[in-house]
Design a protein around this motif. Sequence first.
Motif, PDB file in Angstrom:
ATOM      1  N   THR A  53      85.002  62.320  23.763  1.00 38.18           N
ATOM      2  CA  THR A  53      85.722  63.452  22.383  1.00 38.18           C
ATOM      3  C   THR A  53      86.570  62.218  22.185  1.00 38.18           C
ATOM      4  O   THR A  53      87.355  61.219  20.621  1.00 38.18           O
ATOM      5  N   GLY A  54      87.826  61.167  23.152  1.00 33.57           N
ATOM      6  CA  GLY A  54      88.259  60.471  22.881  1.00 33.57           C
ATOM      7  C   GLY A  54      89.855  60.140  23.848  1.00 33.57           C
ATOM      8  O   GLY A  54      89.075  60.305  24.963  1.00 33.57           O
ATOM      9  N   PHE A  55      90.195  59.402  24.019  1.00 32.82           N
ATOM     10  CA  PHE A  55      91.032  58.992  24.817  1.00 32.82           C
ATOM     11  C   PHE A  55      92.801  59.291  24.282  1.00 32.82           C
ATOM     12  O   PHE A  55      92.888  57.914  23.423  1.00 32.82           O
ATOM     13  N   VAL A 407      95.188  50.044  31.878  1.00 26.88           N
ATOM     14  CA  VAL A 407      94.528  51.006  32.280  1.00 26.88           C
ATOM     15  C   VAL A 407      93.861  51.764  30.650  1.00 26.88           C
ATOM     16  O   VAL A 407      92.603  51.955  30.642  1.00 26.88           O
ATOM     17  N   MET A 408      94.500  52.466  29.866  1.00 24.07           N
ATOM     18  CA  MET A 408      94.147  53.503  29.377  1.00 24.07           C
ATOM     19  C   MET A 408      93.840  52.594  28.291  1.00 24.07           C
ATOM     20  O   MET A 408      93.185  53.006  27.867  1.00 24.07           O
ATOM     21  N   THR A 409      94.254  51.384  28.267  1.00 21.72           N
ATOM     22  CA  THR A 409      93.276  50.396  26.892  1.00 21.72           C
ATOM     23  C   THR A 409      91.339  50.310  26.952  1.00 21.72           C
ATOM     24  O   THR A 409      90.957  50.493  26.792  1.00 21.72           O
ATOM     25  N   HIS A 410      91.352  49.851  28.764  1.00 22.56           N
ATOM     26  CA  HIS A 410      90.224  49.998  29.508  1.00 22.56           C
ATOM     27  C   HIS A 410      89.654  50.745  28.705  1.00 22.56           C
ATOM     28  O   HIS A 410      88.033  50.652  28.725  1.00 22.56           O
ATOM     29  N   PHE A 411      89.668  51.443  28.769  1.00 29.93           N
ATOM     30  CA  PHE A 411      89.046  53.163  27.970  1.00 29.93           C
ATOM     31  C   PHE A 411      88.543  53.199  27.384  1.00 29.93           C
ATOM     32  O   PHE A 411      88.016  53.094  26.309  1.00 29.93           O
ATOM     33  N   LYS A 413      89.763  51.702  23.943  1.00 31.10           N
ATOM     34  CA  LYS A 413      89.547  50.656  23.181  1.00 31.10           C
ATOM     35  C   LYS A 413      88.312  50.573  23.009  1.00 31.10           C
ATOM     36  O   LYS A 413      87.694  50.250  22.516  1.00 31.10           O
ATOM     37  N   TYR A 414      86.826  50.376  24.208  1.00 29.89           N
ATOM     38  CA  TYR A 414      85.584  50.205  24.798  1.00 29.89           C
ATOM     39  C   TYR A 414      85.423  51.461  24.430  1.00 29.89           C
ATOM     40  O   TYR A 414      84.029  51.385  24.070  1.00 29.89           O
ATOM     41  N   ILE A 415      85.257  52.295  24.763  1.00 27.84           N
ATOM     42  CA  ILE A 415      84.714  53.593  24.182  1.00 27.84           C
ATOM     43  C   ILE A 415      85.041  54.576  23.671  1.00 27.84           C
ATOM     44  O   ILE A 415      86.379  55.316  23.285  1.00 27.84           O
ATOM     45  N   ARG A 416      84.541  54.394  22.749  1.00 26.89           N
ATOM     46  CA  ARG A 416      84.882  55.540  21.525  1.00 26.89           C
ATOM     47  C   ARG A 416      84.466  56.511  20.863  1.00 26.89           C
ATOM     48  O   ARG A 416      83.262  57.378  22.253  1.00 26.89           O
ATOM     49  N   PRO A 417      84.986  57.530  20.142  1.00 28.73           N
ATOM     50  CA  PRO A 417      84.709  58.991  20.377  1.00 28.73           C
ATOM     51  C   PRO A 417      83.080  59.114  19.633  1.00 28.73           C
ATOM     52  O   PRO A 417      82.163  58.207  18.924  1.00 28.73           O
ATOM     53  N   ASN A 418      82.043  60.075  20.627  1.00 28.85           N
ATOM     54  CA  ASN A 418      81.318  60.018  20.334  1.00 28.85           C
ATOM     55  C   ASN A 418      80.173  59.000  21.036  1.00 28.85           C
ATOM     56  O   ASN A 418      78.947  59.287  20.503  1.00 28.85           O
ATOM     57  N   ALA A 419      80.678  58.407  21.899  1.00 27.67           N
ATOM     58  CA  ALA A 419      79.770  57.314  22.778  1.00 27.67           C
ATOM     59  C   ALA A 419      79.641  58.467  23.684  1.00 27.67           C
ATOM     60  O   ALA A 419      80.002  59.800  24.041  1.00 27.67           O
ATOM     61  N   ARG A 473      91.812  44.282  43.589  1.00 31.90           N
ATOM     62  CA  ARG A 473      92.507  44.684  42.502  1.00 31.90           C
ATOM     63  C   ARG A 473      92.442  45.164  41.055  1.00 31.90           C
ATOM     64  O   ARG A 473      93.256  44.480  40.753  1.00 31.90           O
ATOM     65  N   ALA A 474      91.385  45.385  40.644  1.00 38.92           N
ATOM     66  CA  ALA A 474      90.934  44.636  39.115  1.00 38.92           C
ATOM     67  C   ALA A 474      90.375  45.832  38.656  1.00 38.92           C
ATOM     68  O   ALA A 474      89.163  46.645  39.676  1.00 38.92           O
ATOM     69  N   LEU A 475      90.028  46.129  37.763  1.00 40.05           N
ATOM     70  CA  LEU A 475      89.315  46.765  36.732  1.00 40.05           C
ATOM     71  C   LEU A 475      88.764  45.779  35.359  1.00 40.05           C
ATOM     72  O   LEU A 475      89.455  45.111  34.893  1.00 40.05           O
ATOM     73  N   GLN A 476      87.536  46.100  35.311  1.00 42.49           N
ATOM     74  CA  GLN A 476      86.558  45.690  34.085  1.00 42.49           C
ATOM     75  C   GLN A 476      86.171  46.719  33.152  1.00 42.49           C
ATOM     76  O   GLN A 476      86.029  47.020  33.860  1.00 42.49           O
ATOM     77  N   THR A 477      86.299  45.681  31.510  1.00 46.56           N
ATOM     78  CA  THR A 477      85.069  46.301  31.126  1.00 46.56           C
ATOM     79  C   THR A 477      84.708  45.578  30.682  1.00 46.56           C
ATOM     80  O   THR A 477      84.917  44.353  30.037  1.00 46.56           O
TER      81      THR A 477
END
Length: 485
Positions: A53-55, A407-411, A413-419, A473-477
């Motif tokens: 649905t979204g972030f 962190v929020m942007t990693h999700f 920005k790249y995982i869009r609605p209806n994914a 100590r990292a997050l990747q998209t």
Amino acid sequence: MSCNTTDNQLQVSVFETSESGNKLTDISVFDFAEKDSIPTVILNPNKKFQKITGFGGAFTESSAYLLNRLSKKNRDEILKAYFSREGANYSLTRTHMNSCDFSLSQYSYSPVENDVNLEHFTIKEDMDDLIPMIKDAMATSEDGFKLFASPWTAAPWMKDNNDWVGGKLLPKYYDTWALFFSKYTKSYEDLGIPIWGFTVENEPHGNGNNWESMHYSPEEMTDFVQNYLGPKLEADGYGDKVILGYDQNRAGIKEWVDVMYATEESSKYYDGTAIHWYESTYEVFPEDLQYAHKKAPNKYLIETEGCIDSQVPVWKDDAWYYKKEATDWGWDWAPEDQKYLHPKYSPFDRYARDIIGCLNNWVDGWVDWNMVLDKQGGPNWFKNWCVAPIIVDPDKDEVYYTPLYYVMTHFSKYIRPNAEVIGVENLNKDLQITAAKNPDGSLAVVVFNEGETSQNFNLKLNQKSKNIQISARALQTIIIQTKTE
């Protein structure tokens, strides 16, 4: 920038945020020898789970007030950081109906006592700060976003204790309170702000009798939704508005969904279940999330609020957000038998592991709390200080983008609605991973390394693969472009 490829290599773009200083940094060169033994991470787009649905985050009076105290340059920059395609591109947002703790004072849109027909209903309290922030966010967003609203309480005159805090809605005002939601929708939509939906009540168990709250049992909320709110919205032409029940900590979700979805009649107007994360600083409660999904597999399951709570923000010190220094409400106030759920924690880790854990257990939306707070963690009339991804000093017109923003942007920005969340076979047990296939056919893979050493893995899709390294100590998209089916 994409990594160099051969025929059997995946074409990937890798963006990393890390304790070492990366901030959504494009990584194209990895430092490890080919002889190293590398665990495999296998993507399976044919195995599909929930649709996203979204972030996003919440529009609060506190955040909007602070934005209005900044220079136009910084105000616009923050709105772009959250809502532009170049920024986080938030797609799912929340706001409060009437006041909440992150308001400047206590107020209601129904200020006149015994006004059962709400002839004096007014949203004038929102006109100076909150509505301009929402409208400017809408103007900034090219892709648009959904907005849902949550009440913390009805006006005291509608409640059995005649108080802002605690108490229950008097049954004789159920019709009036349902009308309240309808009038709110009309007032906002007349201003050009579409309302996607509602949660029925923020934290129906209450919040320890501190700030605005109103209590429901599962049976009382379901009665209100089934016999008053749902029919009223439908009758007034708002039957398309989403209604989310519960809206409190996940560990209590079973008793609620058992009542909400007990029968066809009880579940008719519920479109889904809303949850918060405050039950623990580390536990995602996967069994409870799985249980809620199985009760209503075709309805929404949305994390509607989470934040670093009971904590004054640390100003311009990224390192703090990676250390296990933060404490939450439960550190001081949880019962002894629940203290273990509330150890000190790293804010960065908490966000990353929670969102990944939610996505891997049927949650389809994840909404942060305040978008902007000041150096004290307010303004908050109750002095319930919290952290937001963006902290500002309005007196000096300074802005601090904390690691939580990235962190929020990693999700978002790249995982869009209806994914659609897809299958992942993860053979590197030191990593937490989720993945989704976007409507444009691209795959977004989010990888979290909570450990103190870098990790290597071989990312595999069909017959192609790519060796990737993630920092400590990292997050990747990781974005993989594929052709739309």
